[in-house]
Design a protein around this motif. Structure first.
Motif, mmCIF file in Angstrom:
data_model
loop_
_atom_site.group_PDB
_atom_site.id
_atom_site.type_symbol
_atom_site.label_atom_id
_atom_site.label_comp_id
_atom_site.label_asym_id
_atom_site.label_seq_id
_atom_site.Cartn_x
_atom_site.Cartn_y
_atom_site.Cartn_z
ATOM 1 N N THR A 13 0.826 -1.220 0.000
ATOM 2 C CA THR A 13 0.000 0.000 0.000
ATOM 3 C C THR A 13 0.856 1.265 0.000
ATOM 4 O O THR A 13 0.321 2.367 0.004
ATOM 5 N N ARG A 37 0.057 -3.633 7.197
ATOM 6 C CA ARG A 37 -0.634 -3.670 8.495
ATOM 7 C C ARG A 37 -1.955 -2.916 8.536
ATOM 8 O O ARG A 37 -2.898 -3.341 9.171
ATOM 9 N N ASP A 38 -2.000 -1.774 7.879
ATOM 10 C CA ASP A 38 -3.104 -0.836 8.122
ATOM 11 C C ASP A 38 -4.306 -1.117 7.218
ATOM 12 O O ASP A 38 -4.200 -1.031 5.993
ATOM 13 N N LYS A 41 -5.513 1.840 4.741
ATOM 14 C CA LYS A 41 -4.755 1.979 3.475
ATOM 15 C C LYS A 41 -5.177 0.882 2.501
ATOM 16 O O LYS A 41 -5.305 1.105 1.306
ATOM 17 N N LYS A 84 11.040 3.851 7.321
ATOM 18 C CA LYS A 84 11.990 4.499 6.405
ATOM 19 C C LYS A 84 12.277 5.952 6.758
ATOM 20 O O LYS A 84 12.989 6.627 6.015
ATOM 21 N N TYR A 134 18.345 4.190 10.483
ATOM 22 C CA TYR A 134 17.599 3.720 9.313
ATOM 23 C C TYR A 134 18.569 3.043 8.337
ATOM 24 O O TYR A 134 18.375 1.894 7.930
ATOM 25 N N LYS A 138 19.003 -0.942 7.241
ATOM 26 C CA LYS A 138 18.871 -1.377 5.850
ATOM 27 C C LYS A 138 20.153 -2.069 5.385
ATOM 28 O O LYS A 138 20.098 -3.002 4.587
HETATM 29 N N1 LIG Z 1 10.867 6.578 -0.678
HETATM 30 C C1 LIG Z 1 12.152 6.688 -0.906
HETATM 31 O O1 LIG Z 1 12.687 7.780 -1.159
HETATM 32 C C2 LIG Z 1 13.005 5.456 -0.904
HETATM 33 C C3 LIG Z 1 14.325 5.540 -1.382
HETATM 34 C C4 LIG Z 1 15.106 4.389 -1.396
HETATM 35 C C5 LIG Z 1 14.589 3.202 -0.904
HETATM 36 N N2 LIG Z 1 13.307 3.159 -0.396
HETATM 37 C C6 LIG Z 1 12.820 1.892 0.147
HETATM 38 O O2 LIG Z 1 11.710 1.483 -0.644
HETATM 39 C C7 LIG Z 1 10.785 0.768 0.169
HETATM 40 C C8 LIG Z 1 9.381 1.286 -0.058
HETATM 41 O O3 LIG Z 1 9.339 2.663 0.276
HETATM 42 P P1 LIG Z 1 8.012 3.520 0.099
HETATM 43 O O4 LIG Z 1 8.466 4.896 -0.237
HETATM 44 O O5 LIG Z 1 7.053 2.815 -0.767
HETATM 45 O O6 LIG Z 1 7.484 3.520 1.614
HETATM 46 P P2 LIG Z 1 6.043 3.900 2.154
HETATM 47 O O7 LIG Z 1 5.267 4.657 1.141
HETATM 48 O O8 LIG Z 1 6.230 4.496 3.523
HETATM 49 O O9 LIG Z 1 5.347 2.483 2.338
HETATM 50 C C9 LIG Z 1 5.752 1.577 3.316
HETATM 51 C C10 LIG Z 1 4.838 0.377 3.248
HETATM 52 O O10 LIG Z 1 5.267 -0.583 4.191
HETATM 53 C C11 LIG Z 1 4.174 -0.992 5.018
HETATM 54 N N3 LIG Z 1 4.728 -1.383 6.303
HETATM 55 C C12 LIG Z 1 5.438 -0.634 7.170
HETATM 56 N N4 LIG Z 1 5.793 -1.349 8.231
HETATM 57 C C13 LIG Z 1 5.324 -2.609 8.019
HETATM 58 C C14 LIG Z 1 5.382 -3.814 8.753
HETATM 59 N N5 LIG Z 1 5.990 -3.872 9.942
HETATM 60 N N6 LIG Z 1 4.800 -4.923 8.249
HETATM 61 C C15 LIG Z 1 4.154 -4.869 7.045
HETATM 62 N N7 LIG Z 1 4.068 -3.757 6.306
HETATM 63 C C16 LIG Z 1 4.644 -2.640 6.790
HETATM 64 C C17 LIG Z 1 3.251 0.218 5.034
HETATM 65 O O11 LIG Z 1 1.889 -0.079 5.282
HETATM 66 P P3 LIG Z 1 1.291 -0.193 6.770
HETATM 67 O O12 LIG Z 1 1.738 1.031 7.488
HETATM 68 O O13 LIG Z 1 -0.163 -0.288 6.547
HETATM 69 O O14 LIG Z 1 1.857 -1.458 7.338
HETATM 70 C C18 LIG Z 1 3.378 0.685 3.582
HETATM 71 O O15 LIG Z 1 2.565 -0.121 2.759
HETATM 72 C C19 LIG Z 1 11.307 0.832 1.595
HETATM 73 O O16 LIG Z 1 11.969 -0.369 1.879
HETATM 74 C C20 LIG Z 1 12.298 1.971 1.571
HETATM 75 O O17 LIG Z 1 13.314 1.784 2.520
HETATM 76 C C21 LIG Z 1 12.500 4.240 -0.404
#
Ligand SMILES: NC(=O)c1ccc[n+]([C@@H]2O[C@H](COP(=O)([O-])OP(=O)(O)OC[C@H]3O[C@@H](n4cnc5c(N)ncnc54)[C@H](OP(=O)(O)O)[C@@H]3O)[C@@H](O)[C@H]2O)c1
Length: 321
Positions: A13, A37-38, A41, A84, A134, A138
């Protein structure tokens, strides 16, 4: 690659997850499972994605039993769930470790036990020479996914990592922050020398899809992407605003890195990406034979990048979003 496969996306999500799933549905996937989890969403995503090939699983990556159930019949796992936010991880360190490190271990064990074919875990530039928790969690997660290939035994499961920099416009990122604050007439920037890598969500999703095809198991894939000065981004989004320098925050770097000198020794370069190869005795390069080795002392950092975005280009990219 995804045709007729069952794919599970942890964090389905989130910004990455939704974009990836949209693309997967266009690629004739058999089934996509959203794992997060949520329920709100997920409810909202259900309204947006009306496709009978999607399943929604409430679950936490900290809960291995739930992952075991969810991975039943799954061919491919994309692990995007994470804590993150640098500040949140600094102030809730035990929680960050539970989600980002213990969660990674649970994904690995459940994937092997359930006979998943391929797992790609998303990483970040902050995992390279980390200065905040963080990034450190990772990095630990990346190490777990690379090492996981050591103990799959005769199972077919393979694990790889995709590492990239700031995703433009993702939830909580600097672009929405600057846009939201520009009405005040002042854009706060921590240090005027600051640089960052820049990748769009579409590029990130495509890079993961490409590497599902390319992966042998054990690689950390890194795309070649441009850099920007954070002050240029502020000028692109809010040219009328004053820039206020507020000082570097705890756990923040002036410049990000994706490959440091010591990793570069076992990294190979292609036209538009790098592959950090594992340093295990089992590693026998089957797939990346064409890759060039890097010069001694090479590092891939946001300030030493050869490709830069101008203010004009940033303006166009922000408008496109
Ligand atoms: N955004 C960036 O700039 C960026 C850059 C480099 C790498 N990344 C990496 O890319 C990945 C995705 O990032 P994103 O930007 O899509 O993040 P995001 O929009 O914050 O989404 C995080 C997702 O993870 C879920 N989540 C969080 N904790 C969880 C848990 N304990 N169990 C199950 N689900 C969980 C959240 O949903 P719920 O809260 O409903 O569980 C949400 O669906 C991450 O691994 C991040 O480190 C991101």
């Amino acid at each position: 690659m995804l045709e007729n496969k069952t794919v599970l996306v942890t964090g389905g999500t989130g910004s990455f997850g939704k974009k990836f799933i949209k693309k997967a549905l266009e690629e004739n996937v058999k089934k996509v499972i959203v794992f997060s989890r949520d329920e709100l969403k997920q409810y909202e995503m259900k309204q947006e994605f009306k496709d009978e090939r999607i399943r929604f699983f409430i679950g936490d990556v900290r809960d291995k039993e739930r992952l075991n159930r969810a991975f039943d019949g799954v061919d491919i796992v994309i692990h995007a769930a994470a804590m993150k936010h640098v500040d949140a991880c600094e102030y809730n360190p035990f929680e960050a470790i539970k989600t980002n490190i213990h969660g990674a271990q649970n994904i690995i064990e459940a994937a092997i036990d359930r006979g998943v074919e391929k797992v790609i875990a998303l990483s970040t530039d902050k995992a390279c020479s980390p200065v905040n928790l963080y990034g450190a969690t990772k990095l630990a997660s990346d190490k777990l996914f690379v090492a996981a290939n050591s103990y799959v035994g005769d199972k077919k499961t393979r694990f790889a990592v995709v590492r990239y920099g700031n995703v433009v416009g993702s939830r909580g990122s600097v672009v929405p922050f600057f846009k939201n604050i520009k009405h005040t007439g002042v854009i706060p920037i921590t240090d005027e020398r600051m640089t960052r890598f820049w990748i769009t969500l579409d590029q990130g999703v495509q890079f993961v899809l490409d590497n599902l095809e390319r992966m042998q198991g054990g690689e950390i894939f890194i795309p070649k992407i441009p850099s920007m000065k954070v002050t240029d981004l502020a000028k692109a989004i809010a040219p009328e605003c004053e820039i206020e320098i507020v000082g570097i925050r705890p756990g923040e770097k002036l410049h990000e890195a994706m490959i440091m000198e010591d990793d570069a020794r076992h990294t190979v370069e292609f036209d538009d990406y790098y592959v950090i190869q594992p340093e295990f005795t089992w590693w026998k390069k089957e797939k990346h034979l064409e890759g060039k080795t890097l010069a001694d002392g090479f590092a891939y950092t946001s300030d030493s990048n050869t490709e830069w975005l101008t203010i004009e280009q940033l303006k166009e990219l922000v408008e496109e979003m």
